[in-house]
Design an enzyme around this catalytic site. Structure first.
Site, PDB file in Angstrom:
ATOM      1  N   HIS A 216      -9.973 -25.754   7.366  1.00 56.72           N
ATOM      2  CA  HIS A 216     -10.587 -26.045   6.063  1.00 56.72           C
ATOM      3  C   HIS A 216     -10.598 -24.849   5.131  1.00 56.72           C
ATOM      4  O   HIS A 216     -11.128 -24.922   4.028  1.00 56.72           O
ATOM      5  CB  HIS A 216     -11.998 -26.604   6.258  1.00 56.72           C
ATOM      6  CG  HIS A 216     -11.957 -27.964   6.870  1.00 56.72           C
ATOM      7  ND1 HIS A 216     -11.780 -29.108   6.128  1.00 56.72           N
ATOM      8  CD2 HIS A 216     -11.975 -28.347   8.163  1.00 56.72           C
ATOM      9  CE1 HIS A 216     -11.722 -30.147   6.942  1.00 56.72           C
ATOM     10  NE2 HIS A 216     -11.842 -29.719   8.178  1.00 56.72           N
ATOM     11  N   LYS A 247      -4.167 -30.293   4.584  1.00 57.48           N
ATOM     12  CA  LYS A 247      -5.368 -30.342   3.751  1.00 57.48           C
ATOM     13  C   LYS A 247      -5.095 -29.586   2.449  1.00 57.48           C
ATOM     14  O   LYS A 247      -4.385 -30.113   1.603  1.00 57.48           O
ATOM     15  CB  LYS A 247      -6.571 -29.877   4.558  1.00 57.48           C
ATOM     16  CG  LYS A 247      -6.925 -30.967   5.600  1.00 57.48           C
ATOM     17  CD  LYS A 247      -7.991 -30.636   6.612  1.00 57.48           C
ATOM     18  CE  LYS A 247      -8.162 -31.829   7.561  1.00 57.48           C
ATOM     19  NZ  LYS A 247      -8.911 -31.534   8.768  1.00 57.48           N
TER      20      LYS A 247
END
Ligand SMILES: *Cc1c(COP(=O)(O)O)cnc(C)c1O
Length: 404
Positions: A216, A247
């Site tokens: 992340h 992501k």
């Protein structure tokens, strides 16, 4: 056994607990993120997506889209094999070099996803190093847990983000025992950040290797998007850094970056690396363009952080409770699975706002939430629409407001 009945009963349980998962059937619009068309019951509706992990909108970035189109024209669609058997494309090699450089490591190794990179690497290290003990943060992602379990190595779970508890658990084993400490930098559901330097100090004291999931954080933090370890100047203290290309980089794939020997070891011994078809060349080329872009562009990161601050301040002004954290994820706490799903359905059906409900087992029971991820592409008007919809629903649902 009546198999169908068994499946139905178990699915019914999920419905009753309010945690049966329903997909939103979306078509994202390149050039117009975060807008998408939602398909439902033969109809279509326009929606604004507020829960994407394509945090920076790189999935529609012209240089990424262009690189993917060009590579399909040049090299066709698939890789044609595993990395060993004709599947290694020059784009894979270039991407691995780019990722090694991003994390200041000698080498990098690509996998088909971040999940596979965690599962395969932890599985291989835990299984192949004789007597290896794995120390896993209690909030680690499912892919790490499954990899550790698959390795059959002895394991200890340490208290979330606690170097003191890690120290205690490491002390139970002799200095010469091989050890691996596995943790994340930003935890995806609460947005909290690990004390990486302290964890590395403790690991070093006990002669343990460190394995950091930066899924992340890559693309999002650090001067070149190298993650929290880059931001805090800790790249050289970690044995392995793991990341995703799916992501913030907006494409697909996973990787590890580490020493030449460690990467070569995993390349040579990991079933999850060896026995699966390589990523399509166009995927590697798109990811390469994305990593390169975010190495030299601060624009997307700065704008994203500014949008996060704006959403937080507007939520505060209206008393919508959210958990503060140093990262970019905004958890709006509902604390009830049925209400959480209900809020999400109303946002989607009545306001054209898509925020997926996050329920157990993704988060512990009683901490159900809406997980909001602002992007650089959400406008001021989008933000106002979101917070006023939430405010309406908070009143309708008689949910508690936070005191300002
Ligand atoms: C999403 C996620 C992964 C898996 O990455 P994918 O590329 O989506 O497979 C790994 N670790 C964490 C913490 C994640 O949130």
């Amino acid at each position: 056994m009546d198999y169908q009945k068994f499946f139905k009963t178990r699915l019914n349980d999920l419905h009753e607990e309010g945690r049966y998962r329903v997909f939103a059937d979306l078509e994202r619009h390149a050039g117009d993120f975060p807008r998408a068309t939602r398909h439902i019951d033969g109809e279509t509706h326009e929606v604004t997506v507020w829960c994407s992990n394509d945090y920076l909108g790189m999935g529609q970035h012209p240089s990424v889209v262009e690189a993917m189109k060009n590579t399909i024209e040049q090299s066709g669609s698939g890789a044609g094999g595993t990395r060993n058997i004709s599947g290694t494309n020059h784009n894979h090699v270039l991407l691995e070099q780019e990722l090694a450089d991003l994390h200041g490591k000698e080498s990098a190794l690509l996998f088909t996803s971040g999940y596979v990179s965690n599962w395969a690497t932890l599985g291989t290290l835990g299984a192949e190093i004789p007597g290896c003990v794995v120390f896993s943060d209690e909030e680690n992602h499912a892919s790490m847990i499954e990899g550790i379990r698959h390795s059959r190595a002895e394991k200890r779970i340490w208290k979330h983000n606690s170097p003191e508890d890690l120290d205690r658990k490491l002390s139970e084993f002799p200095a010469e025992a091989p050890k691996l400490v596995a943790f994340e930098s930003i935890y995806s559901m609460d947005g909290d950040i690990a004390p990486i330097a302290e964890i590395c100090d403790v690991a070093e004291k006990h002669g343990a290797m460190t394995y950091l999931d930066e899924v992340h954080a890559v693309g999002m933090y650090g001067e070149r998007g190298g993650g929290i370890a880059e931001k805090e100047g800790l790249l050289d203290r970690l044995t392995v850094i793991e990341g995703t290309l799916g992501k913030a980089y907006g494409v697909m794939g996973g990787y590890i970056a580490a020493s030449a020997e460690l990467c070569d070891f995993v390349r040579s011994f990991s079933s999850g690396f060896i026995f699966t078809t390589a990523l399509p060349p166009a995927i590697a080329a798109g990811a390469l363009a994305s990593v390169r872009h975010l190495k030299q562009s601060e624009f997307e990161r700065a704008r994203q952080q500014e949008r996060v601050r704006l959403v937080r301040s507007r939520l505060d002004a209206l008393g919508i409770p959210h958990t503060p954290n140093p990262g970019h994820i905004i958890p709006v706490m509902v604390k009830d699975p049925v209400k959480c799903k209900w809020l999400s359905d109303l946002l989607l059906d009545n306001y054209g706002i898509y925020v997926q409900p996050i329920n157990y087992p993704t988060v512990p029971k009683g901490t159900e939430r809406l997980r909001i991820t602002p992007s650089p592409l959400h406008t001021d008007a989008d933000v106002e629409k979101l917070v006023s919809a939430l405010s309406d629903l908070w009143s309708q649902c008689a949910l508690a407001r936070a005191v300002a």
